[in-house]
Design a protein around this motif. Structure first.
Motif, PDB file in Angstrom:
ATOM      1  N   ASN A  14       0.845  -1.188   0.000  1.00 55.64           N
ATOM      2  CA  ASN A  14       0.000   0.000   0.000  1.00 55.64           C
ATOM      3  C   ASN A  14       0.890   1.250   0.000  1.00 55.64           C
ATOM      4  OD1 ASN A  14      -1.589   2.239   0.925  1.00 55.64           O
ATOM      5  ND2 ASN A  14      -3.000   0.886   1.960  1.00 55.64           N
ATOM      6  N   HIS A  15       1.841   1.311   0.942  1.00 54.56           N
ATOM      7  CA  HIS A  15       2.748   2.468   1.027  1.00 54.56           C
ATOM      8  C   HIS A  15       3.520   2.646  -0.277  1.00 54.56           C
ATOM      9  CE1 HIS A  15       3.043   2.078   5.674  1.00 54.56           C
ATOM     10  NE2 HIS A  15       1.948   2.695   5.293  1.00 54.56           N
ATOM     11  N   HIS A  16       4.059   1.553  -0.786  1.00 53.44           N
ATOM     12  CA  HIS A  16       4.897   1.663  -1.975  1.00 53.44           C
ATOM     13  C   HIS A  16       4.118   2.221  -3.162  1.00 53.44           C
ATOM     14  CE1 HIS A  16       8.047   0.965  -4.851  1.00 53.44           C
ATOM     15  NE2 HIS A  16       7.138   0.399  -5.628  1.00 53.44           N
ATOM     16  N   PHE A  17       3.000   1.580  -3.478  1.00 54.80           N
ATOM     17  CA  PHE A  17       2.283   1.999  -4.683  1.00 54.80           C
ATOM     18  C   PHE A  17       1.594   3.346  -4.516  1.00 54.80           C
ATOM     19  CE2 PHE A  17       2.737  -2.524  -5.681  1.00 54.80           C
ATOM     20  CZ  PHE A  17       3.306  -2.394  -6.943  1.00 54.80           C
ATOM     21  N   ASP A  18       1.206   3.701  -3.312  1.00 51.89           N
ATOM     22  CA  ASP A  18       0.521   4.978  -3.109  1.00 51.89           C
ATOM     23  C   ASP A  18       1.488   6.138  -2.887  1.00 51.89           C
ATOM     24  OD1 ASP A  18      -1.843   6.475  -3.016  1.00 51.89           O
ATOM     25  OD2 ASP A  18      -1.930   6.358  -0.839  1.00 51.89           O
ATOM     26  N   GLU A  33      -7.114  -4.148   0.407  1.00 50.85           N
ATOM     27  CA  GLU A  33      -6.607  -5.238   1.236  1.00 50.85           C
ATOM     28  C   GLU A  33      -6.232  -4.736   2.627  1.00 50.85           C
ATOM     29  OE1 GLU A  33      -5.400  -9.110   2.440  1.00 50.85           O
ATOM     30  OE2 GLU A  33      -6.875  -8.287   1.063  1.00 50.85           O
ATOM     31  N   THR A  34      -5.664  -3.550   2.715  1.00 48.56           N
ATOM     32  CA  THR A  34      -5.358  -2.971   4.021  1.00 48.56           C
ATOM     33  C   THR A  34      -6.643  -2.769   4.811  1.00 48.56           C
ATOM     34  OG1 THR A  34      -3.373  -1.899   3.133  1.00 48.56           O
ATOM     35  CG2 THR A  34      -4.234  -1.050   5.217  1.00 48.56           C
ATOM     36  N   GLY A  35      -7.690  -2.302   4.167  1.00 48.17           N
ATOM     37  CA  GLY A  35      -8.978  -2.156   4.839  1.00 48.17           C
ATOM     38  C   GLY A  35      -9.518  -3.486   5.341  1.00 48.17           C
ATOM     39  N   SER A  56      -4.874   5.364   3.381  1.00 50.70           N
ATOM     40  CA  SER A  56      -6.189   5.678   2.801  1.00 50.70           C
ATOM     41  C   SER A  56      -7.316   4.952   3.508  1.00 50.70           C
ATOM     42  CB  SER A  56      -6.201   5.366   1.304  1.00 50.70           C
ATOM     43  OG  SER A  56      -5.203   6.103   0.636  1.00 50.70           O
ATOM     44  N   GLN A  57      -7.251   4.934   4.845  1.00 44.49           N
ATOM     45  CA  GLN A  57      -8.284   4.296   5.654  1.00 44.49           C
ATOM     46  C   GLN A  57      -8.915   5.334   6.578  1.00 44.49           C
ATOM     47  OE1 GLN A  57      -8.968   0.981   5.055  1.00 44.49           O
ATOM     48  NE2 GLN A  57      -7.349   1.164   3.528  1.00 44.49           N
ATOM     49  N   ASN A  58     -10.199   5.174   6.833  1.00 42.31           N
ATOM     50  CA  ASN A  58     -10.913   6.011   7.790  1.00 42.31           C
ATOM     51  C   ASN A  58     -10.987   5.240   9.105  1.00 42.31           C
ATOM     52  OD1 ASN A  58     -12.661   7.473   9.357  1.00 42.31           O
ATOM     53  ND2 ASN A  58     -14.334   7.508   7.853  1.00 42.31           N
ATOM     54  N   ILE A  59     -10.163   5.609  10.066  1.00 44.63           N
ATOM     55  CA  ILE A  59     -10.072   4.864  11.323  1.00 44.63           C
ATOM     56  C   ILE A  59     -11.413   4.842  12.060  1.00 44.63           C
ATOM     57  CG2 ILE A  59      -9.297   6.774  12.768  1.00 44.63           C
ATOM     58  CD1 ILE A  59      -7.958   3.157  12.911  1.00 44.63           C
TER      59      ILE A  59
END
Length: 143
Positions: free
Chosen positions: A27-31, A48-50, A87-90
């Motif tokens: 996620n970090h790499h591509f974003d 997937e992170t979500g 890119s997540q809403n905690i």
């Protein structure tokens, strides 16, 4: 002393190593670091992170920490939960949000962040040399 507890803890450590760490890392790499934005890759790893956040959120629904009491499982998962960079809403993960705040407030964690501010004074990927070292390795660079 608690055989089942030890294995439950290991299970979550392995889960982090095989799921949360690698997927959040992609996620970090591509974003944030990829030289070109690939919408499929960004979307794939954000989603997937979500999903992994939801796994953690459900696990934490009836317990304070991943295996009941604070353990290495929490320690290895905590740094990978970075909703603002992933890119997540905690707020969609209330149990995870509570867990993250609880760990962040621990005195040892506060001390670690204070030290990190004096050590990490510039971005990790600051220039072409750092980009080459982090993302330009191949079979030919192994000595």
């Amino acid at each position: 002393q608690d055989f089942r507890g030890v294995w439950e803890c290991r299970q979550w450590v392995y889960w982090q190593m095989g799921n949360l760490g690698p997927m959040a890392g992609q996620n970090h790499h591509f974003d944030h670091y990829a030289p070109e934005k690939i919408p499929y890759a960004v979307d794939r790893y954000v989603r997937e992170t979500g999903r992994l956040y939801r796994v953690l959120d459900r696990r934490l629904a009836d317990r304070e920490y991943l295996v009941g009491e604070y353990s290495i499982a929490d320690i290895v998962c905590y740094p990978w939960v970075l909703p603002e960079r992933q890119s997540q809403n905690i707020d969609e993960f209330p149990n995870l949000k509570r867990w993250k705040a609880d760990i962040r407030a621990r005195p040892a964690v506060e001390r670690a962040y204070a030290v990190a501010k004096s050590v990490n004074t510039k971005p990790v990927v600051a220039d072409e040399e750092s980009r080459r070292v982090l993302f330009g390795q191949s079979k030919d660079t192994v000595k």
